[in-house]
Design an enzyme around this catalytic site. Structure first.
Site, PDB file in Angstrom:
ATOM      1  N   CYS A  26      22.560 -74.954  72.071  1.00 31.17           N
ATOM      2  CA  CYS A  26      21.298 -73.969  72.647  1.00 31.17           C
ATOM      3  C   CYS A  26      22.497 -73.369  73.864  1.00 31.17           C
ATOM      4  O   CYS A  26      22.088 -74.419  73.971  1.00 31.17           O
ATOM      5  CB  CYS A  26      20.100 -73.425  72.648  1.00 31.17           C
ATOM      6  N   CYS A  75      10.997 -78.925  70.211  1.00 33.27           N
ATOM      7  CA  CYS A  75      12.390 -78.095  70.461  1.00 33.27           C
ATOM      8  C   CYS A  75      14.175 -79.481  70.495  1.00 33.27           C
ATOM      9  O   CYS A  75      14.189 -79.475  71.837  1.00 33.27           O
ATOM     10  CB  CYS A  75      12.965 -77.109  71.066  1.00 33.27           C
ATOM     11  N   GLU A 109      17.968 -77.985  62.743  1.00 31.24           N
ATOM     12  CA  GLU A 109      15.934 -78.458  63.430  1.00 31.24           C
ATOM     13  C   GLU A 109      15.328 -77.870  62.431  1.00 31.24           C
ATOM     14  O   GLU A 109      16.058 -76.082  62.014  1.00 31.24           O
ATOM     15  CB  GLU A 109      15.864 -79.235  64.362  1.00 31.24           C
ATOM     16  N   ASN A 131       5.592 -81.570  76.805  1.00 34.18           N
ATOM     17  CA  ASN A 131       6.009 -82.632  75.804  1.00 34.18           C
ATOM     18  C   ASN A 131       7.042 -83.325  76.063  1.00 34.18           C
ATOM     19  O   ASN A 131       8.364 -82.796  75.510  1.00 34.18           O
ATOM     20  CB  ASN A 131       5.870 -82.493  74.366  1.00 34.18           C
ATOM     21  N   CYS A 190      14.403 -78.827  78.633  1.00 30.01           N
ATOM     22  CA  CYS A 190      14.167 -78.580  76.547  1.00 30.01           C
ATOM     23  C   CYS A 190      15.775 -79.424  76.068  1.00 30.01           C
ATOM     24  O   CYS A 190      17.099 -79.757  77.007  1.00 30.01           O
ATOM     25  CB  CYS A 190      14.885 -77.003  77.013  1.00 30.01           C
ATOM     26  N   CYS A 224      18.791 -74.818  79.485  1.00 33.98           N
ATOM     27  CA  CYS A 224      16.966 -74.440  79.949  1.00 33.98           C
ATOM     28  C   CYS A 224      16.396 -76.397  80.332  1.00 33.98           C
ATOM     29  O   CYS A 224      16.941 -77.439  79.463  1.00 33.98           O
ATOM     30  CB  CYS A 224      15.776 -74.178  79.017  1.00 33.98           C
ATOM     31  N   CYS A 240       8.597 -73.662  61.634  1.00 31.82           N
ATOM     32  CA  CYS A 240       9.478 -73.149  62.999  1.00 31.82           C
ATOM     33  C   CYS A 240      10.612 -73.399  62.857  1.00 31.82           C
ATOM     34  O   CYS A 240      11.249 -74.759  62.243  1.00 31.82           O
ATOM     35  CB  CYS A 240       9.011 -74.286  64.638  1.00 31.82           C
TER      36      CYS A 240
END
Length: 355
Positions: free
Chosen positions: A116, A335, A96, A292, A123, A120, A109
């Site tokens: 990842c 993200c 992304e 978000n 996320c 988290c 970004c």
């Protein structure tokens, strides 16, 4: 003329000197190195065949040489003109990037990994799994791709997309240097964001970069941080903050702390007061980020009243603070959201085909 090896080098991400050496190794005059450099970084060439200042016979002989550019797999645009991209890499993996325009600048970004490993809890990227680190040229490519699509020069780059930059520190530092020297973006217009990897903040500091450095804190105490960020079990909040202080001493630059506000979880007055105790006397700035929401978890965005109350407590104690609202919510710009949504759509379509 020298023949290309069976595993050709990727040219994007190389310096003028490195490109000149490559050109000379192909039996071409040195001045073509500068031409190649300009076409890669200023004109955005995606193949050597596009470089019309090169002799046709030379272009044909190096037609299979890898430039290192991705393909736009999907793009969504929000009403505020933020554009979210899914880019297909040479191995078919998807990464992304986000283009965020304002009246005076264009911020990109970028991702530093495909997926990842940090997992988290809040996320979307961590929910999509981890594939691999990105190479420096794959990071630079994201910036060039967004710049070309907008038809506007990129002014700022933030390493806040998919992945943990400090796990991939060598390639990230190489990308920073290329974006600065080759693409022409000032280091102070580049931001590296980390959730905190033991020893890596100190290592980053040793590079003496002039970038903005941001730490994703998201909690005011160790227990809460471990709940939100599983890797915090191996890296205490106290140790993280101490390493951040070392970073300030080494570089002379402040640390920005990112703090996502989750309604009823980490946004209460006592959390703000705990945060003050950690940051008092620290050369820092706090970015409060109202959450978000994503479909995978039930966290919610706090009310404006709660956001302002939290901000006010920090201000009263002379902690530099600002509120940063997410851009491009309609484009799944948080993200990992777009990649996850596309994965889910593909899986659903495959299931329907098998039914």
């Amino acid at each position: 003329m020298n023949q290309l090896s069976t595993k050709p080098e990727v040219l994007l991400g190389k310096s003028l000197e490195e490109l000149t050496s490559w050109i000379e190794a192909q039996g071409q005059p040195a001045y073509r190195g500068k031409q190649l450099y300009q076409w890669l970084y200023q004109k955005g060439a995606r193949s050597l065949n596009e470089i019309t200042v090169f002799p046709k016979t030379f272009r044909e002989s190096v037609a299979q040489q890898a430039i290192g550019r991705s393909q736009i797999h999907y793009c969504s645009t929000a009403p505020d003109e933020t554009r979210k991209y899914l880019l297909k890499l040479h191995d078919g993996l998807i990464v992304e990037a986000v283009g965020i325009p304002t009246d005076k600048r264009l911020t990109v970004c970028v991702s530093s990994q495909v997926g990842c490993p940090m997992a988290c809890d809040f996320c979307a990227t961590g929910k999509g799994g981890f594939e691999r680190n990105l190479k420096a040229y794959e990071i630079v490519d994201q910036v060039l791709t967004v710049q070309e699509d907008f038809g506007q020069r990129v002014s700022n780059v933030v390493f806040m997309g998919m992945g943990e930059p400090l796990i991939n520190i060598e390639e990230v530092v190489s990308a920073v240097k290329s974006l600065n020297s080759d693409v022409g973006i000032g280091q102070r217009s580049l931001t590296i964001s980390t959730v905190g990897i033991k020893g890596k903040i100190r290592e980053l500091g040793q590079h003496k970069l002039q970038v903005t450095f941001a730490v994703s804190l998201h909690a005011s105490n160790q227990n809460l941080r471990e709940t939100l960020i599983p890797s915090a079990q191996h890296y205490s909040l106290e140790s993280l903050l101490e390493e951040c202080r070392e970073y300030v001493q080494i570089t002379g630059r402040r640390v920005t702390f990112e703090y996502i506000l989750l309604s009823g979880v980490n946004d209460l007055p006592q959390h703000a007061e705990e945060l003050v105790q950690h940051l008092r006397g620290f050369q820092t700035h706090v970015n409060l980020i109202p959450y978000n929401p994503i479909s995978e978890v039930d966290y919610q965005r706090p009310s404006k009243q709660r956001i302002n109350q939290f901000k006010g407590i920090l201000q009263q104690q002379k902690i530099a603070v600002s509120v940063r609202y997410s851009r491009g919510l309609e484009a799944n710009a948080a993200c990992g959201q777009l990649r996850v949504s596309q994965q889910q759509a593909s899986q659903q379509q495959l299931s329907q085909q098998r039914a």
